[in-house]
Design an enzyme around this catalytic site. Structure first.
Site, PDB file in Angstrom:
ATOM      1  N   GLN A 236      77.557 -35.412 -18.119  1.00 16.88           N
ATOM      2  CA  GLN A 236      78.866 -36.024 -17.874  1.00 16.88           C
ATOM      3  C   GLN A 236      79.254 -36.955 -19.021  1.00 16.88           C
ATOM      4  O   GLN A 236      80.383 -37.414 -19.091  1.00 16.88           O
ATOM      5  CB  GLN A 236      78.854 -36.807 -16.554  1.00 16.88           C
ATOM      6  CG  GLN A 236      78.837 -35.899 -15.332  1.00 16.88           C
ATOM      7  CD  GLN A 236      78.895 -36.652 -14.007  1.00 16.88           C
ATOM      8  OE1 GLN A 236      77.981 -36.529 -13.208  1.00 16.88           O
ATOM      9  NE2 GLN A 236      79.944 -37.408 -13.762  1.00 16.88           N
ATOM     10  N   ARG A 383      80.997 -39.677  -6.581  1.00 21.49           N
ATOM     11  CA  ARG A 383      82.443 -39.587  -6.440  1.00 21.49           C
ATOM     12  C   ARG A 383      83.105 -40.938  -6.193  1.00 21.49           C
ATOM     13  O   ARG A 383      83.933 -41.100  -5.292  1.00 21.49           O
ATOM     14  CB  ARG A 383      82.834 -38.608  -5.334  1.00 21.49           C
ATOM     15  CG  ARG A 383      84.235 -38.060  -5.641  1.00 21.49           C
ATOM     16  CD  ARG A 383      84.590 -36.835  -4.869  1.00 21.49           C
ATOM     17  NE  ARG A 383      85.886 -36.361  -5.332  1.00 21.49           N
ATOM     18  CZ  ARG A 383      86.254 -35.098  -5.398  1.00 21.49           C
ATOM     19  NH1 ARG A 383      85.455 -34.153  -5.038  1.00 21.49           N
ATOM     20  NH2 ARG A 383      87.447 -34.761  -5.825  1.00 21.49           N
ATOM     21  N   CYS A 384      82.706 -41.924  -6.958  1.00 20.15           N
ATOM     22  CA  CYS A 384      83.407 -43.209  -6.887  1.00 20.15           C
ATOM     23  C   CYS A 384      83.107 -43.960  -8.163  1.00 20.15           C
ATOM     24  O   CYS A 384      82.192 -43.628  -8.890  1.00 20.15           O
ATOM     25  CB  CYS A 384      82.951 -44.032  -5.689  1.00 20.15           C
ATOM     26  SG  CYS A 384      81.261 -44.633  -5.781  1.00 20.15           S
ATOM     27  N   GLU A 759      88.437 -39.945  -7.264  1.00 20.86           N
ATOM     28  CA  GLU A 759      87.427 -40.562  -6.402  1.00 20.86           C
ATOM     29  C   GLU A 759      88.027 -41.328  -5.241  1.00 20.86           C
ATOM     30  O   GLU A 759      87.350 -41.588  -4.246  1.00 20.86           O
ATOM     31  CB  GLU A 759      86.536 -41.443  -7.273  1.00 20.86           C
ATOM     32  CG  GLU A 759      85.930 -40.593  -8.386  1.00 20.86           C
ATOM     33  CD  GLU A 759      85.129 -41.366  -9.406  1.00 20.86           C
ATOM     34  OE1 GLU A 759      84.188 -40.794  -9.951  1.00 20.86           O
ATOM     35  OE2 GLU A 759      85.442 -42.534  -9.672  1.00 20.86           O
TER      36      GLU A 759
END
Ligand SMILES: Cc1cc2nc3c(=O)[nH]c(=O)nc-3n(C[C@H](O)[C@H](O)[C@H](O)COP(=O)(O)OP(=O)(O)OC[C@H]3O[C@@H](n4cnc5c(N)ncnc54)[C@H](O)[C@@H]3O)c2cc1C
Lengths: 805, 284
Positions: A236, A383-384, A759
């Protein structure tokens, strides 16, 4: 000429710029199986490496015998810590300032830990070799509870001096990692002592896992002739990985090329550096051949980057009529065997200090204790943005508990305490400056759309019917209002391993009016190739369809910190707009030259520069691009290129209002989601269709986490949920229909006013689903129960409340 | 998730299969759809040096329905069951059950023979076959024999089938009356937290016969004769339901797993059975 008959609206439409639901350009290859993922990479003579993993959660490694394994046809080498030690690579630094064993160095600290790396001609031989590596273990006492860990005599990390400070200051105990705090301790305690009402609650945000469809993996290829290392991987943050590889291997950075090809979802799981990467690189150097390492599903769930595992205790103070006066939060954070959290350096608990949420809370204090246990390392932001899901879950539960304490409707309690529109930019008690928001408008719109009053009336009737024996289902109304903090971030306070968290975009306009733009981020499904081209189309007046977006190759893309924490649009998206503006500025000079007027006498209009007051005199961007390459313009260099490195002045603060209506079968514990309404405000909307897709995905992962997705351990430190039979990954079957909605409050400091959105739905969704479950039982005395709300835990709540007769 | 090396065979007749089974003993296993066996091999929980694929054998994929019974070949898939209109008319509980097994991809591969022969208490067909009082046809070196489904299961993964026998067909007496297969699971693709198979006939408003079986609540599928008898002669009122549930609870023996503790499973088993009976009764 065609241009003359084309209306301005047509010209805008032709660009497919910002605001249009342009179809995703990536999908043509993804939907036809033509993506190129790491495991699709096949190189001549490529070898395959895989791990011998510890079956124990805590044990001494007495001996490792590789003799039989080496006899397996096709097995070429078995690496152990002893082989890596001379290279100084048996341990590696973590992103959190700790270090982690690459291969077991004398002991193991979690089940599944990497013990030896078997290198073979193919993955079948590697798997057979793994079976035959004989490891003798001496079991040690296992600690899976962080509170016990802080009391235990058992020293988990024998490599650390128990008296010495850690990366984030003093340690209180040999199994303690750090204490981190924010806000004002004494004033908060005083407010709590003097308040009309104080609600206290403890909650456990369980350990879960991002579980991307594609697991982690890499291919390392060391070319011994030219000394260059190429590393393909599911990264990522490819540029940061290049720097890390250089720092730990000593190979100079220009000799390392890191490539993230297509990535099948990341959600935080692919931010960190893993032993598999180090071992693949070493194995390639040793063998002189490319080496591939790909996790299987169990490896992924058991060993690479979990999320959450926060034990949170809150105290919230308010006046009798519901004005919140103070908030206190303590967290005991279970980090597992090594502290490998992926957070900006100065934030060992991420942005947990956003836990005052969307509310104007004048006084607050947060304290987080990080603790070692015998569990896998990680602590990523699934996802945040860094720990924001924990923060929002905490405050949205505390609000509900306070509403119970005050006997007040929770929507009203929120309304009373929201930061008001005119208070922005708003400086929160725990330090952050919220850039913009209009919470009341969003909240009122959401409640009106779902007919909140009507839902409450229906719920009251249902409770009556239940008590009268007419029904065995209860109805829950889940509410949540969240503020995310995304777009890390300003270099002045955000870095990872000393690398400032700016991002970048480099644009080249080709002579015939098409372009390529390269960014420091990397899409993992977010659709960057689609949306960043749209930003550029609007900025430079060339059609999005004529703009290629490229990311992930460190030899070609400008340096950037990658994609996670919803930072791509806030940071790289801003860089894209800024680079586009540089292009436009040069184009303006070229246009003026061609039109024989002064620079200031032309203005940009969609796809061209027009002489002010003479709209029939113009040069299109296409014409300008050509001129840039074939005209000798005095004082202007040939070519049309620009690069921008963008250091954002602040984070962006997207927000949203969610409502969930749930029916719960009291006898079986089965919840049924009847309705889910999500209003998101992510500022300027680049591509509404992609936003909707992101919201659906984030909500689905929120549903998963709230209703069952868990990495559970038994007392011996065995992972109980290591396969998709037990680890809940929802399918279309479990997912309800989502209603999406929006308001638009642009970010005042972002060049195009955009915030992040990928997110938000996860951050807002988890408390919303959880609150719906909790709300269903509120009329019977429920205050709080912990997630995940799977069937048996819901049943247990009903059972404890005496609802089974 | 890579299996150990194995030899692969694909004989074209049953004789060939039996020959291989005799030769390799418990080192050999037959494979039908492979959707229980292959995952076990990949986890290296099943060690199968000799894998015998049954897919090359003809005559094991037929569904025949006559006036007294239904015969389903071992290689009939769950999808075949769902799509077979005559079968759905003759024994609708088969379709109702098959639709609650796994997902369409798995159902396209998973066979009836594999499902009942596997011996996994989580499988749904074994419970169903208890309820329907099916019998299984086995062929081995000594010829053919039939074993009642209710006598087939001994313990988890232990059945009356000998290592060198192949299950060729399932025969079901034509069911009568109302039916229901009720299953609670955590998600698609999950085995049952609790499931109940029920067939009921009625004369007037009185229950004439009942057959009740439960899935994944013991180490074998549970045929509850006591629960069945508790309904017969009643109007399936609340008292009868309570009696049936009580009797069933005496016959099951669930264990704790990630689906929940024993108390929860027993409670849910009772709820699920009650619902199954009521649905079957409403269809009787
Ligand atoms: C994700 C997933 C979810 C699932 N969910 C469910 C579910 O909810 N309910 C359920 O019931 N099942 C479920 N299953 C199992 C699935 O239905 C299997 O396909 C079935 O249990 C076995 O059938 P098979 O044909 O695949 O057998 P195989 O896997 O080929 O064989 C299973 C076993 O039976 C033996 N065997 C097979 N055929 C014969 C034969 N003719 N004679 C003798 N022995 C034989 C094999 O040797 C092996 O030991 C699931 C499977 C998966 C992968």
């Amino acid at each position: 000429m065609k241009d003359e008959v084309e209306s301005r609206d047509d010209r805008v439409a032709n660009l497919k710029g910002m605001g249009c639901s342009r179809k995703r350009v990536e999908d043509a290859r993804f939907t036809q199986g033509k993506g190129n993922y790491v495991d699709d990479i096949k190189l001549d003579g490529m070898l395959f490496g895989d791990f011998v993993r510890s079956p124990y959660a805590h044990a001494r490694v007495v001996s490792i015998n590789t003799e039989e394994a080496l006899k397996v046809p096709g097995v070429l080498a078995v690496l152990t810590a002893a082989d890596l030690e001379p290279l100084g690579l048996h341990w590696m630094p973590t992103l959190a300032g700790d270090k982690q064993m690459v291969l077991a160095d004398g002991k193991v600290l979690f089940q599944g830990q990497e013990v030896a790396f078997v290198v073979a001609e193919d993955r079948y031989a590697a798997a057979d070799g793994i079976e035959l590596v004989e490891v003798e273990y001496d079991e040690l006492p296992v600690i899976v509870d962080p509170f016990e860990s802080l009391k235990s005599d058992v020293v988990l990390r024998e490599d650390l001096d128990p008296k010495a400070d850690g990366a984030h200051g003093p340690r209180k105990h040999h199994n303690h990692i750090f204490t981190w705090d924010a806000g004002d301790k004494e004033p908060t305690e005083q407010v709590l002592a003097e308040a009309d009402v104080v609600a206290t609650e403890s909650m456990y945000y369980h350990r879960t896992h991002p579980c991307p469809l594609e697991t982690c993996g890499c291919v390392a290829s060391m070319d011994k002739v030219n000394g260059k290392l190429t590393l393909w991987g599911t990264f990522q943050a490819p540029h940061a990985i290049r720097t890390v590889v250089s720092l730990i291997s000593g190979i100079e950075e220009h000799n390392i090329r890191v490539i993230s090809p297509d990535i099948g979802g990341g959600f935080g799981n692919k931010v960190g550096a893993y032993p598999g990467y180090v071992c693949s690189v070493v194995a390639s150097i040793v063998t002189g051949k490319p080496v591939k390492w790909i996790e299987d599903r169990m490896d992924n769930l058991m060993t690479t980057a979990f999320a959450r595992d926060y034990h949170m205790t809150g105290k919230i103070a308010a006046t009798k009529d519901g004005k919140i006066t103070g908030l206190h939060c303590h967290v005991t954070a279970d980090h597992g065997g090594f502290d490998a959290c992926a957070d900006p350096t100065k934030f060992p608990a991420g942005f947990m200090n956003i836990c005052t949420g969307s509310y104007d809370i004048p006084t607050a204090y947060l304290e987080v204790d990080g603790v070692y246990t015998n569990k896998a390392p990680g602590g990523v932001s699934y996802r945040c943005s860094f720990r924001v899901t924990e923060a929002v879950y905490f405050i949205e539960r505390m609000i509900e508990v306070l509403a119970i304490e005050l006997n007040m409707d929770a929507t009203e309690l929120r309304r009373i305490n929201f930061i008001k529109k005119e208070q922005f930019p708003y400086k929160a008690a725990l330090g952050w400056e919220y850039d913009s928001g209009d919470y009341h408008t969003a909240w009122d719109k959401a409640l009106k759309t779902v007919d909140y009053e009507g839902l409450r009336a229906e719920q009251a009737q249902r409770v009556e019917d239940f008590k009268a024996g007419k029904t065995r289902t209860l109805m829950g109304i889940g509410l949540s209002f969240f503020t995310e903090i995304v777009g890390a971030g300003p270099v002045k306070n955000c870095d990872i391993l000393g690398l400032g968290m700016f991002d970048s975009c480099e644009i080249r306009i080709h002579p015939t009016g098409s372009a390529i733009a390269r960014l420091g981020t990397i899409s993992q499904g977010q659709g960057h190739a689609t949306t960043f081209a749209q930003i550029l189309a609007s900025e430079i007046g060339l059609p999005a369809d004529s703009i290629t977006i490229e990311e992930g190759d460190t030899d070609t893309a400008p340096y950037g910190l990658g994609t996670y924490g919803s930072r791509s649009t806030p940071v790289a998206g801003a860089a894209t707009a800024m680079a586009g503006r540089k292009i436009r500025a040069k184009a303006q000079m070229i246009a003026a030259y061609l039109l024989e007027v002064h620079d200031n006498d032309v203005e940009f209009d969609v796809d061209r520069f027009v002489v002010k007051g003479a709209p029939e005199r113009f040069k299109t961007m296409k014409e300008i691009a050509f001129a840039a390459y074939n005209q000798a313009i005095p004082g202007i260099e040939p070519g049309l290129e620009a690069v921008s490195y963008y250091d954002p002045p602040n984070m962006t603060y997207p927000f949203g209002a969610y409502v969930c209506v749930m029916d719960i079968d009291v006898d079986t514990g089965v919840p049924e989601i009847r309705r889910f309404y999500a209003l998101d405000d992510c500022g300027t909307r680049i591509n509404p269709m992609i936003i909707e897709g992101q919201v659906h995905g984030g909500l689905t992962e929120a549903l998963a986490v709230a209703l069952g997705q868990e990495i559970a351990y038994d007392d011996m430190g065995n992972v109980k949920t290591g396969t998709l039979m037990d680890f809940f990954l929802p399918t279309a079957w479990e997912v309800p229909n989502y209603e999406t909605d929006f308001t638009v409050t642009p970010s005042p400091h972002h060049p195009i006013g955009a915030k992040g959105v990928g997110e938000s739905p996860h951050v807002g969704g988890v408390p919303c689903f959880s609150n719906a479950v909790q709300d269903a039982f509120r009329p019977f005395g429920n205050r709080h129960t912990n997630m995940p709300h799977d069937h048996w835990r819901i049943w247990q709540t009903a059972n404890k409340l005496g609802l089974h007769g | 998730m890579i299996p150990a090396a194995f030899e692969y065979y694909r004989p074209s007749d049953l004789a060939g299969v039996i020959e291989l089974l005799e030769e390799h003993g418990d080192d050999a296993r037959v494979m039908a759809g492979g959707h229980s066996l292959i995952p076990m091999m990949k986890l290296r929980m099943a060690d199968v040096p000799h894998l015998i694929d049954l897919q090359g054998i003809s005559g094991l994929s037929d569904i025949t329905i006559d006036t007294e019974s239904i015969r389903i070949g071992a290689l009939v898939t769950q999808t075949n069951i769902i799509c077979h209109e005559d079968l759905a008319a003759a024994a609708p509980i088969l379709r109702e059950t098959a639709l609650q097994i796994a997902d369409p991809q798995v159902r396209n591969m998973g066979t009836v023979g594999g499902n009942v022969a596997n011996g996994d208490p989580g499988n749904d067909m074994p419970g169903l076959m208890q309820c329907l009082n099916a019998s299984f046809t086995l062929i081995g070196p000594d010829g053919e024999r039939n074993v009642a489904a209710r006598d087939f299961y001994e313990a988890a993964y232990m059945t009356a089938r000998e290592d060198d026998e192949v299950l060729t067909a399932v025969t079901i007496p034509l069911p009568e009356g109302g039916y229901a297969y009720e299953k609670q699971k955590r998600k698609i693709g999950d085995y049952a937290t609790a499931a109940a198979a029920v067939q009921i006939t009625k004369i007037g408003e009185t229950c004439a016969s009942a057959s009740i079986a439960m899935t994944n609540l013991s180490d074998i599928p549970v045929f509850s004769e006591a629960a069945s008898t508790a309904l017969v002669g009643t109007s399936v009122d609340d008292a009868a339901l309570k009696a049936a549930v009580g009797a069933m609870l005496g016959d099951i023996d669930p264990t704790e797993d990630n689906r929940g503790p024993v108390a929860f499973k027993k409670h849910v088993a009772g709820v699920i059975l009650r619902r199954a009976i009521l649905r079957a009764w409403s269809r009787a």
